[in-house]
Design an enzyme around this catalytic site. Structure first.
Site, PDB file in Angstrom:
ATOM      1  N   ASN A  11       0.867  -1.178   0.000  1.00 47.45           N
ATOM      2  CA  ASN A  11       0.000   0.000   0.000  1.00 47.45           C
ATOM      3  C   ASN A  11       0.903   1.226   0.000  1.00 47.45           C
ATOM      4  OD1 ASN A  11      -1.793   2.040   0.460  1.00 47.45           O
ATOM      5  ND2 ASN A  11      -2.438   1.351   2.495  1.00 47.45           N
ATOM      6  N   TRP A  12       0.983   1.860  -1.149  1.00 42.93           N
ATOM      7  CA  TRP A  12       1.902   2.997  -1.278  1.00 42.93           C
ATOM      8  C   TRP A  12       1.375   4.269  -0.613  1.00 42.93           C
ATOM      9  CZ3 TRP A  12       3.872   2.957  -7.116  1.00 42.93           C
ATOM     10  CH2 TRP A  12       4.534   1.737  -7.345  1.00 42.93           C
ATOM     11  N   LYS A  13       0.107   4.250  -0.229  1.00 39.87           N
ATOM     12  CA  LYS A  13      -0.523   5.435   0.379  1.00 39.87           C
ATOM     13  C   LYS A  13      -0.271   6.656  -0.532  1.00 39.87           C
ATOM     14  CE  LYS A  13      -0.200   3.176   4.807  1.00 39.87           C
ATOM     15  NZ  LYS A  13      -0.100   3.265   6.268  1.00 39.87           N
ATOM     16  N   HIS A  97      -9.510   0.954   4.935  1.00 43.17           N
ATOM     17  CA  HIS A  97      -8.226   1.161   5.613  1.00 43.17           C
ATOM     18  C   HIS A  97      -8.455   2.078   6.825  1.00 43.17           C
ATOM     19  CE1 HIS A  97      -4.148   2.408   6.488  1.00 43.17           C
ATOM     20  NE2 HIS A  97      -3.764   1.309   5.850  1.00 43.17           N
ATOM     21  N   GLU A  99      -6.838   4.483   7.947  1.00 36.76           N
ATOM     22  CA  GLU A  99      -6.644   5.915   7.685  1.00 36.76           C
ATOM     23  C   GLU A  99      -7.910   6.509   7.073  1.00 36.76           C
ATOM     24  OE1 GLU A  99      -2.930   5.458   5.593  1.00 36.76           O
ATOM     25  OE2 GLU A  99      -1.997   4.882   7.486  1.00 36.76           O
ATOM     26  N   GLU A 168      -5.133  -5.033  10.494  1.00 37.09           N
ATOM     27  CA  GLU A 168      -4.129  -3.991  10.717  1.00 37.09           C
ATOM     28  C   GLU A 168      -4.425  -3.284  12.033  1.00 37.09           C
ATOM     29  OE1 GLU A 168      -2.251  -2.740   6.703  1.00 37.09           O
ATOM     30  OE2 GLU A 168      -3.929  -1.429   7.124  1.00 37.09           O
ATOM     31  N   GLY A 174       2.680   2.317  10.802  1.00 34.18           N
ATOM     32  CA  GLY A 174       3.611   3.432  10.652  1.00 34.18           C
ATOM     33  C   GLY A 174       4.319   3.799  11.946  1.00 34.18           C
ATOM     34  N   SER A 213       3.634  -2.082  10.226  1.00 32.36           N
ATOM     35  CA  SER A 213       5.092  -2.103  10.423  1.00 32.36           C
ATOM     36  C   SER A 213       5.747  -3.422  10.002  1.00 32.36           C
ATOM     37  CB  SER A 213       5.448  -1.769  11.881  1.00 32.36           C
ATOM     38  OG  SER A 213       5.021  -0.449  12.197  1.00 32.36           O
ATOM     39  N   GLY A 234       3.063  -1.159   4.224  1.00 32.94           N
ATOM     40  CA  GLY A 234       3.072   0.271   3.919  1.00 32.94           C
ATOM     41  C   GLY A 234       4.485   0.734   3.598  1.00 32.94           C
ATOM     42  N   GLY A 235       5.156   1.285   4.593  1.00 34.44           N
ATOM     43  CA  GLY A 235       6.479   1.897   4.394  1.00 34.44           C
ATOM     44  C   GLY A 235       7.475   1.027   3.644  1.00 34.44           C
TER      45      GLY A 235
END
Ligand code: 13P
Length: 260
Positions: A11-13, A97, A99, A168, A174, A213, A234-235
């Site tokens: 997930n590149w956000k 998600h 967010e 999640e 994150g 993470s 993610g990251g």
């Protein structure tokens, strides 16, 4: 032996929305070309989906969007429909998600409408569920997570195995604070149990991903767990090396599992 093919999704956000995204996708296509036994999905921002779609077509990398609108079309300024995502080359869409739930007002009912629209358009939803730190500390984890799941279970059971669920925990996203394998497995087992209560094939075939993470350093311990079928990253999905390493770890795990 695990019967479900591992799924690693990036997930590149709101990162890599232009040329750098196209370059990352091209590098990934080349890097995971030979890594069979693992399904690989990337979710870039809307602005590069169609361009990346031409690059990933007929490759091992499948394309996801990070959100969608539930309606087919209409006066919804700034929104994108599931049909449009299919046209752009998406096979998957991340829905619910945390967010989006926390920052953009997505509710269980809203996520349900989106899941329904995605399935109708032939997109495979990755439905995200997870508790906040306050909810975990109040002992509400299972209630929250299973409540979010219950909002979509009947929809995803129509074609068991089409949708994936991503657990999640919000406190692990994150933050560098990953859920320990035992902690994650406990929730994954409860999720699978709930799906199986609804329909045995739904429990058996649905891939349940862990997200929060995930890095090459902690992926093996998580992916070894019986009910963890992959990761929503993610990251660590923003760089080709770390993402490909996680895909490799999933593949090694799948090989070990099929040898047993
Ligand atoms: P991080 O891997 O950066 O914690 O993000 C997880 C996530 O939200 C994936 O959807």
């Amino acid at each position: 032996m695990k019967e479900r093919t591992p799924l690693i999704a990036g997930n590149w956000k709101m990162h890599h929305g232009g040329q750098s995204g196209f370059a990352l996708a091209s590098e990934l296509v080349a890097a995971v070309g030979g890594l069979d036994d693992v399904d690989v999905v990337i979710a870039p921002p809307f602005t590069v989906l169609a361009a990346i779609g031409t690059e990933t077509e007929n490759t091992r990398v499948e394309l996801a969007a990070q959100n969608a609108h539930a309606k087919l079309e209409g006066a919804f300024t700034g929104e994108i429909s599931c049909g449009m995502l299919v046209e752009a080359g998406c096979k998957w869409v991340i829905l619910g998600h945390s967010e989006r739930r926390q920052l953009f007002g997505d509710t269980n009912d809203g996520v349900r409408e989106k899941v329904q629209a995605a399935m109708a358009a032939g997109l495979r939803p990755i439905v995200c569920i997870g508790e906040t730190l306050a909810q975990r500390e109040a002992g509400e984890t299972m209630e929250v997570v299973l409540g979010q799941l219950d909002a979509v279970t009947d929809l995803i059971s129509v074609k068991a195995g089409t949708a994936a669920v991503a657990y999640e925990p919000v406190w692990a996203i994150g933050t560098g604070r990953v859920a320990g394998p035992e902690q994650a497995q406990e929730v994954h087992a409860a999720i699978r149990g709930r799906l199986a209560e609804h329909k045995a094939s739904l429990g058996a075939q649905t891939r349940i991903l862990y997200g929060g993470s995930v890095k090459p350093e902690n992926a093996a311990g998580l992916l070894e767990c019986e009910d963890i079928d992959g990761a929503l990253v993610g990251g660590a999905s923003l760089k080709v090396d770390s993402f490909v390493k996680i895909v490799q770890i999933a593949r090694e795990g799948a090989e070990r599992s099929s040898a047993n």
